[in-house]
Design an enzyme around this catalytic site. Structure first.
Site, short mmCIF file in Angstrom:
data_model
loop_
_atom_site.label_atom_id
_atom_site.label_comp_id
_atom_site.label_asym_id
_atom_site.label_seq_id
_atom_site.Cartn_x
_atom_site.Cartn_y
_atom_site.Cartn_z
N ASP A 1 -7.21 -41.60 -35.96
CA ASP A 1 -6.82 -40.70 -34.86
C ASP A 1 -5.30 -40.52 -34.78
O ASP A 1 -4.83 -39.60 -34.12
CB ASP A 1 -7.32 -41.27 -33.52
N ALA B 1 29.94 -26.46 -8.95
CA ALA B 1 29.01 -26.21 -7.85
C ALA B 1 27.69 -25.64 -8.36
O ALA B 1 26.62 -25.95 -7.84
CB ALA B 1 29.65 -25.24 -6.85
N ASP C 1 -12.30 -38.52 -28.08
CA ASP C 1 -13.19 -39.28 -28.93
C ASP C 1 -14.42 -39.64 -28.09
O ASP C 1 -14.38 -39.60 -26.87
CB ASP C 1 -12.46 -40.55 -29.41
N THR D 1 24.92 -37.35 -2.58
CA THR D 1 24.32 -36.92 -1.32
C THR D 1 22.98 -36.24 -1.54
O THR D 1 22.02 -36.50 -0.83
CB THR D 1 25.29 -35.97 -0.57
N ASP D 2 22.88 -35.37 -2.56
CA ASP D 2 21.63 -34.67 -2.83
C ASP D 2 20.61 -35.55 -3.56
O ASP D 2 19.41 -35.31 -3.50
CB ASP D 2 21.88 -33.43 -3.71
N ASP E 1 -8.65 -44.00 -30.76
CA ASP E 1 -8.39 -45.43 -30.80
C ASP E 1 -8.16 -45.96 -32.21
O ASP E 1 -7.64 -47.05 -32.39
CB ASP E 1 -9.54 -46.21 -30.15
N ILE F 1 26.31 -26.05 -11.36
CA ILE F 1 25.55 -26.93 -12.24
C ILE F 1 24.93 -28.06 -11.43
O ILE F 1 25.64 -28.80 -10.75
CB ILE F 1 26.46 -27.55 -13.33
#
Length: 1049
Positions: free
Chosen positions: A732, A320, A366, A825-826, A728, A322
């Protein structure tokens, strides 16, 4: 021992040849090549040994929440095993819980391993940049296609246009007058670079300054030369970048959310342990009893069956507590976030980076292609007035290669005076570029600067009214939707027909200009010249005025022109001077290679003399302009408390000018301590560097090398900043890998940069990053909403089990029911909360801090109150069914169940010792529940009470999801229909609950029965108050609890 590499760029060609004991005309011998192979190895990038699969799998379970789930699954499996052997039935029901938990863990591990294996693809992309073959001189004979991996230091290599450079090499001899290399992916320079044989007399200099070196992975765009191999394999600059990428990958840290969830898991472990121990202690009396004698215990009696029963209750409590569905819901929410971002041109490669964006505090961007369009365009030009040397300036609109993008201010198309006609002629004819268009995107073919000049000519028009009308009509009817079609440049073609090119004097670094000799329609030859304005002006003796007259260039006029140049240069413009020459001496009748003067054109040292006594016409200023939307994006960053730093390989003055224009710096702001070259910044002490990086406001770093970018990102992270890095190029990649979130360019970006990044911008636009940050913040807020929702639901489940144990009642919820609620359900409502609309003030709040908690003290108090109500309602309806036959006038006794007192219910385990107790059979969903032993009324007979309890839990959690729409806002101001997906999810969850209620097979698995209409009414009445309670708590929070401040516009 390996020799220390020497600075070949600072040595003469002769010294380099001597160092490697090689001659340009012969190359290395076969025996020497073998010796050097043994010494230096192959010219290839090494493969870093990755983690074995088993280790990657184990790492996925090194997570606090996962460990708790794993332990719960193991314990559940052991209990299921014993139960199935004892009872010989019900095995399927018992094994559902551990099976589902293990399935979640396996799926989580698969996703984690997949992400890990994708992480090192940047290294593979680097290898694809390597050249496969090279033209190499050995034993006095050229090998045209020698495998590049066989190159060794000292090899003599010939490079030609289009070649990819196979190793780091020293230029030894130019075979053409100019030699250009495209190295922007390595250095960040926006233009191809001219290389020379001359040494650079500075051992410690940046890559951009090494003009006599070519680097592996770059491309020759013009000319031919001979080179000496200096570095191979991992010793090359691209090899060093691979090492940096690998080092950066080892430094990767958990995302802020991952850290928060780990902290939460650790705290949850303590809470679960404490509550389980408490439940155990409360119920010790049920399975361990003893007699007392003289105050001392004796005759201990231990019931293994009851001990196992209460141990199962403790396990149920752990299940319950967790939030089993949390990992799945988080993954789903992040995936939905990636879809939203993709619609805004931000393609997310790694799911966790979606959330990381939301807490970004610094964006290191950049310049070229990100803040700017990466399309050179003419911004301003001037020629001289009529009758005097006063410059006439013209402003040009438009930032792309589209001739229809913008126009010249205060300009009548085709109305050109004599000076403007010559300027247009030189721009159109002394030019080798073109423009192509694909899917309405215009691109330069050839040099970007020359393409921009052609666009200017198209905006100027031609001095022929009929041709002007024809050109305009053709332009309007042109189809730009096809792929990579060449754009018809009518004005440029008109000038080209009038001036036929018959000779070209290539650009070189000495005179800093290029020129052509053309044959005019009148049969006369003319020289057209363009180049660096100071250089062209220096070789000019006259100027042409607007009325076509030519006058001597005196000193006052020269100073006036230089002053105008200074004004344009201060705006960050690249200025080109334009001139021509009609009196060509021996070239007056030049017609081709057969002419006697042609031999002079073969020697570039003659070009300066040929281009002397020029007639100066005007100056054109070009630049890579900032994107229109960037200024607004920078302002949004300032409002959001995000600092913007520009790190570029371009020169300092250009970078500063762009930063002023886009709003990082104000006009006239003193940039001392705010603008550095990479070398200047690295020369500072550590404390000075930290001071510079930690001070408020923007910064700009120019002439930055890959190592500089990586070091700056590392320093910012050490200062607890959350860093987003854009880039790019290959250069980098290490910084992209090291940053909290690396952002690469989708159009101009190299594959290396894309593979090293977490997110790719499909439009290469800085404003897209800002939009993604806003989306990231919204996603984080929504994640907080569903995390709070799931936690509050779990608190309620824990409270119900705790109250059941504390009051000594029969178990009202079994583990498989709790697992169903947590996962199925949740799940839908929690996921739907990810669709909550963003807060209108989301980009006016400062970034959240690393130590900001997911659940603050007030929110914890709120959900403890909510959780307590959930527990009371869930246990209360269970007890009410046993002890009453009606609820607020609604009949509950129609099923015929036996009503007992609350005291009897608490003492249900003593039922065998009760006298004259009998439990009547009752109906449930069309079935009659009867008992051979009346005491089974509290075991098998609890099926109706347990169903009511489970249904109340489900209903409360559906109503509680409405509370989670906003942390503080009331449902009256933020009604449920603001997120229609939540209403759909609630309906789905209720439908799923009804499925397990009314499908007999599933009802048997979950130990429940169908409910009647009156019983559903009771469920709703007991559940709905959770909304009213939270509305009261929200009111208190809005009016009596301090809230974070945010900026106002």
């Amino acid at each position: 021992m390996e020799e220390k590499p020497f600075p070949a760029w600072s040595w003469s060609v002769e010294e380099c040849l001597k160092e490697y004991n090689v001659r340009l005309e012969k190359g290395l011998s076969s025996s020497e090549v073998e010796r050097r192979h043994a010494k230096y190895g192959w010219n290839e990038l090494q493969s870093e040994s990755g983690k074995p699969l088993w280790k990657l799998v184990l790492e996925q379970f090194d997570d606090t929440l996962v460990k708790i789930l794993l332990m719960a699954a193991v314990v559940s499996f052991v209990l299921a095993y014993f139960d199935s052997h004892e009872n010989g039935e019900g095995a399927l029901t018992e094994y559902v819980e551990p099976f589902v938990i293990l399935l979640i863990l396996i799926l989580n591990a698969i996703v984690g391993v997949w992400q890990e294996t994708n992480a090192e693809k940047a290294l593979e992309a680097l290898k694809e940049m390597q050249c496969e073959t090279a033209k190499v001189l050995r034993n006095g004979i050229y090998a045209a296609d020698l495998p590049a991996r066989e190159l060794v230091p000292g090899d003599v290599v010939e490079l030609r246009i289009g070649d990819k450079v196979p190793a780091d090499m020293r230029v030894a001899k130019l075979k053409t007058s100019t030699f250009r290399v495209e190295q922007s992916s390595l250095t960040g320079e926006s233009m191809p670079v001219i290389k020379t044989v001359n040494p650079v007399f500075m051992e410690d200099c940046e890559l951009q300054a090494k003009e006599c070196m070519v680097f592996a992975g770059t491309t020759v765009v013009n000319g031919s030369c001979l080179c000496i191999v200096v570095s191979t394999g991992m010793r090359t600059e691209i090899g060093k970048i691979q090492t940096q990428i690998h080092e950066a990958s080892l430094e990767e840290q958990d995302t802020p959310l991952k850290k928060k969830l780990d902290e939460f898991g650790e705290k949850l472990t303590l809470v679960i342990g404490f509550v389980c121990a408490l439940v155990w202690l409360i119920n010790v009396k049920h399975f361990l009893t003893w007699d007392s004698s003289d105050g001392w215990p004796k005759d201990f009696r231990f019931s293994f069956g009851k001990c196992t029963y209460y141990f199962k209750i403790a396990v149920a409590l752990a299940v319950a507590a967790i939030p089993e569905g949390l990992p799945a819901v988080i993954t789903t929410c992040l995936a939905l976030g990636t879809r939203k971002m993709a619609q805004k041109n931000a393609i997310v490669r790694k799911l966790p980076s979606v959330e990381t964006l939301g807490c970004t505090t610094v964006i290191c961007s950049d310049k070229t292609g990100t803040l700017t369009t990466n399309q050179m365009s003419v911004t301003e030009f001037f020629t001289l007035g009529e009758g005097n040397c006063t410059p006439r300036s013209f402003r040009v609109d438009g930032t792309t290669y589209d001739p229809n993008d913008g126009e010249i201010s205060d300009w009548e198309f085709g109305n050109l005076d004599a000076s403007l006609q010559v300027l247009a002629e030189i721009s159109a004819v002394c030019n080798d570029a073109g423009i192509s268009c694909g899917n309405n995107h215009f691109r330069a073919t050839g040099m970007p600067t020359e393409a921009a000049l052609k666009v200017l000519v198209e905006k100027m028009g031609v001095p022929d009214a009929n041709e002007t009308k024809r050109i305009q009509a053709e332009r309007l009817s042109a189809d730009r939707s096809s792929e990579n079609s060449s754009v018809k440049l009518g004005c440029c073609e008109w000038w080209a027909k009038r001036s036929k090119r018959i000779a070209t004097l290539e650009f070189d670094r000495v005179r800093k200009s290029m020129s052509i000799i053309v044959r005019e329609l009148n049969g006369h030859n003319r020289m057209l010249v363009k180049g660096a304005m100071e250089s062209v002006l220096e070789r000019s003796s006259h100027v042409q005025l607007g009325d076509g007259s030519v006058v001597p260039l005196d000193e006052p006029c020269r100073q006036l022109l230089l002053f105008s140049l200074q004004k344009m240069s201060s705006k960050g413009l690249r200025c080109l001077g334009f001139a021509y020459k009609d009196e060509l001496g021996e070239f007056n009748d030049y017609h081709g290679e057969e002419h006697a003067a042609h031999k002079k054109l073969l020697d570039p040292s003659n070009y300066s003399d040929i281009e002397s006594n020029l007639i100066f016409v005007g100056v054109i200023g070009l630049r890579d302009p900032p994107r229109e939307e960037v200024h607004r994006a920078i302002e949004d960053c300032k409002d959001a408390g995000i600092r913007v730093m520009v790190i570029t390989g371009d020169n300092k003055s250009t970078a500063e000018a762009i930063c002023r224009e886009i709003g990082i710096f104000c006009d006239g702001e003193d940039l001392k301590g705010k603008s550095f070259t990479g070398k200047e910044f690295m020369a500072l002490s550590s404390s000075q560097q930290s001071h510079v990086l930690s001070r408020g406001g923007g910064l700009v770093f120019s002439r930055a090398e890959p190592k500089h970018k990586q070091d700056i990102v590392r320093m910012l992270k050490d200062l607890d900043e959350i860093v987003a890095m854009t880039g790019d190029g290959v250069n980098d990649a290490p910084a992209l890998k090291l940053a909290d979130i690396g952002v690469s360019m989708g159009i101009a970006g190299t594959e290396v940069a894309k593979e090293a990044s977490d997110m790719v911008l499909a439009d290469d636009n800085f404003s897209t990053i800002v939009s993604a940050v806003a989306e990231g913040r919204s996603i984080y807020n929504n994640m907080k909403a569903f995390i709070r929702y799931m936690i509050s639901s779990n608190v309620g489940e824990v409270a119900s089990i705790f109250l059941t144990a504390a009051l000594g009642l029969p178990e009202c919820l079994i583990p498989v029911q709790l697992l169903w609620v947590n996962l199925v359900t949740d799940g839908p409502p929690a996921t739907a909360l990810g669709f909550n609309p963003p807060d209108i003030n989301i980009m006016r709040k400062p970034p959240r801090k690393k130590d900001d908690s997911l659940i603050n003290l007030w929110v914890l108090v709120r959900y403890l109150v909510i959780g307590l109500y959930v527990g009371i309602a869930t246990v209360g309806i269970f007890a009410w069914w046993y002890t009453h036959d009606s609820f607020l006038g609604i009949n509950l006794g129609g099923d015929g169940h036996t009503v007992v007192s609350f005291a009897q219910l608490r003492a249900w385990e003593d039922c065998p010792r009760w006298e004259n107790f009998s439990a009547s059979p009752f109906t449930a969903g069309g079935k009659v529940i009867s008992f051979g032993d009346s005491c089974d009324y509290f075991k098998a007979g609890k099926v109706k009470a347990a169903t009511l309890s489970l249904s109340v839990l489900v209903a409360i959690e559906m109503f509680n999801s409405l509370n989670a729409l906003s942390e503080d806002s009331s449902l009256t101001t933020m009604p449920p229909w603001i997120n229609p997906w939540l209403l759909v999810a609630m309906s789905l969850s209720f439908a799923l609950h009804c499925v397990i209620l009314y499908v007999p097979f599933l009802a048997d698995i979950f130990g429940i029965v169908p409910l009647s209409f009156s019983e559903w009414c009771v469920v709703i009445l007991v559940s709905f108050p959770v909304v009213l309670i939270d509305e009261v708590l929200k009111f208190i929070g809005r009016n009596h609890v301090a809230k974070p401040k945010y900026k106002t516009l």
